[in-house]
Design an enzyme around this catalytic site. Structure first.
Site, PDB file in Angstrom:
ATOM      1  N   CYS A  55       0.834  -1.206   0.000  1.00 50.64           N
ATOM      2  CA  CYS A  55       0.000   0.000   0.000  1.00 50.64           C
ATOM      3  C   CYS A  55       0.865   1.252   0.000  1.00 50.64           C
ATOM      4  O   CYS A  55       1.627   1.493   0.930  1.00 50.64           O
ATOM      5  CB  CYS A  55      -0.905  -0.015   1.224  1.00 50.64           C
ATOM      6  SG  CYS A  55      -1.726   1.541   1.554  1.00 50.64           S
ATOM      7  N   GLU A  98       1.583  -0.424  -7.131  1.00 51.85           N
ATOM      8  CA  GLU A  98       1.542   0.835  -6.395  1.00 51.85           C
ATOM      9  C   GLU A  98       2.982   1.174  -6.002  1.00 51.85           C
ATOM     10  O   GLU A  98       3.622   0.403  -5.280  1.00 51.85           O
ATOM     11  CB  GLU A  98       0.669   0.723  -5.148  1.00 51.85           C
ATOM     12  CG  GLU A  98      -0.807   0.543  -5.444  1.00 51.85           C
ATOM     13  CD  GLU A  98      -1.674   0.676  -4.197  1.00 51.85           C
ATOM     14  OE1 GLU A  98      -1.179   1.207  -3.184  1.00 51.85           O
ATOM     15  OE2 GLU A  98      -2.836   0.250  -4.249  1.00 51.85           O
ATOM     16  N   TYR A 138       0.344  -4.925  -5.101  1.00 48.10           N
ATOM     17  CA  TYR A 138       1.028  -4.860  -3.814  1.00 48.10           C
ATOM     18  C   TYR A 138       2.344  -5.641  -3.814  1.00 48.10           C
ATOM     19  O   TYR A 138       2.897  -5.921  -2.752  1.00 48.10           O
ATOM     20  CB  TYR A 138       0.110  -5.394  -2.709  1.00 48.10           C
ATOM     21  CG  TYR A 138      -1.190  -4.645  -2.605  1.00 48.10           C
ATOM     22  CD1 TYR A 138      -1.221  -3.300  -2.239  1.00 48.10           C
ATOM     23  CD2 TYR A 138      -2.412  -5.267  -2.894  1.00 48.10           C
ATOM     24  CE1 TYR A 138      -2.413  -2.602  -2.152  1.00 48.10           C
ATOM     25  CE2 TYR A 138      -3.611  -4.577  -2.802  1.00 48.10           C
ATOM     26  CZ  TYR A 138      -3.609  -3.246  -2.434  1.00 48.10           C
ATOM     27  OH  TYR A 138      -4.797  -2.548  -2.357  1.00 48.10           O
ATOM     28  N   CYS A 201      -2.983   1.847   7.186  1.00 43.34           N
ATOM     29  CA  CYS A 201      -1.630   1.534   6.718  1.00 43.34           C
ATOM     30  C   CYS A 201      -1.344   0.082   7.032  1.00 43.34           C
ATOM     31  O   CYS A 201      -1.248  -0.290   8.201  1.00 43.34           O
ATOM     32  CB  CYS A 201      -0.591   2.437   7.379  1.00 43.34           C
ATOM     33  SG  CYS A 201       1.106   2.016   6.909  1.00 43.34           S
ATOM     34  N   CYS A 210      18.718  -5.292   7.745  1.00 40.50           N
ATOM     35  CA  CYS A 210      19.397  -5.386   6.451  1.00 40.50           C
ATOM     36  C   CYS A 210      20.881  -5.068   6.630  1.00 40.50           C
ATOM     37  O   CYS A 210      21.224  -4.059   7.268  1.00 40.50           O
ATOM     38  CB  CYS A 210      18.752  -4.421   5.465  1.00 40.50           C
ATOM     39  SG  CYS A 210      19.486  -4.482   3.826  1.00 40.50           S
TER      40      CYS A 210
END
Length: 216
Positions: A55, A98, A138, A201, A210
């Site tokens: 989203c 998106e 998505y 959200c 990461c």
């Protein structure tokens, strides 16, 4: 953001995609958070990046909060339908994702910094969905503007996938491709969560760190 049919999780074929239109759909004139003109232009000394993480309301908020960004914008990319509307994208018949397009000052924030936000900000192992949001719009994606961005994206994917597997996650499904044409989303989508602080959200990360920039 509330279109969750699993029937939309298969990429539409080009010959079955909606035709779209020649004219761009209207969007915002100014950035609601920064107060600057909302434009695709990239000022001198700046660079641009594009990501799909689910989203785009929540994704854009992640990026506009970063120091060194001078613009963010949401839109549609990676599909076949020119100048698609949100309603068309939600049918699953445009092929679009998106996406969030960000303009940044590399003297302040690096592309590796943006990649870290990308990887840690969502779950890139979910295929054509993100959390409860299901459908091709998505999917996880990195859309690269240069060979250097592509190399950095691929290297970061390799490193992060090892971390994810160690944490019990599956294979990374993120697509990494040269940047497709970007189509602005409608005005109400731009900086949506700044205009609607209690809005929906569905974005959430895995909690896995990461290794970009850590020497790993």
């Amino acid at each position: 953001m509330f279109f969750m049919s699993s029937a939309k999780s298969e990429m539409v074929q080009p010959d079955a995609a909606l035709p779209g239109r020649a004219m761009a759909i209207p969007t915002a004139q100014n950035h609601f958070v920064y107060g600057t003109p909302l434009t695709a232009d990239v000022p001198a000394g700046h660079e641009v990046a594009m990501f799909g993480m689910g989203c785009f309301w929540g994704v854009e908020r992640m990026f506009w909060k970063l120091e060194g960004l001078t613009s963010t914008m949401v839109g549609y990319a990676g599909g076949y339908t020119p100048n698609a509307t949100y309603e068309e994208v939600c049918t699953g018949k445009t092929g679009h994702n998106e996406v969030v397009r960000v303009v940044y000052a590399p003297s302040v924030i690096t592309y590796d910094d943006l990649l870290r936000v990308f990887w840690e900000g969502h779950d890139p192992t979910q295929g054509m969905r993100q959390g409860n949001d299901c459908g091709t719009q998505y999917r996880s994606g990195i859309y690269t503007y240069s060979d250097e961005q592509a190399a950095a994206a691929e290297a970061s994917k390799t490193g992060f996938e090892l971390r994810l597997k160690s944490a019990g996650y599956g294979v990374v499904t993120t697509e990494i491709i040269p940047v497709p044409e970007f189509y602005f989303a409608e005005e109400y989508h731009q900086q949506y969560l700044a205009k609607n602080p209690n809005g929906y959200c569905g974005i959430g990360g895995t909690g896995v760190t990461c290794p970009i920039g850590t020497g790993a």
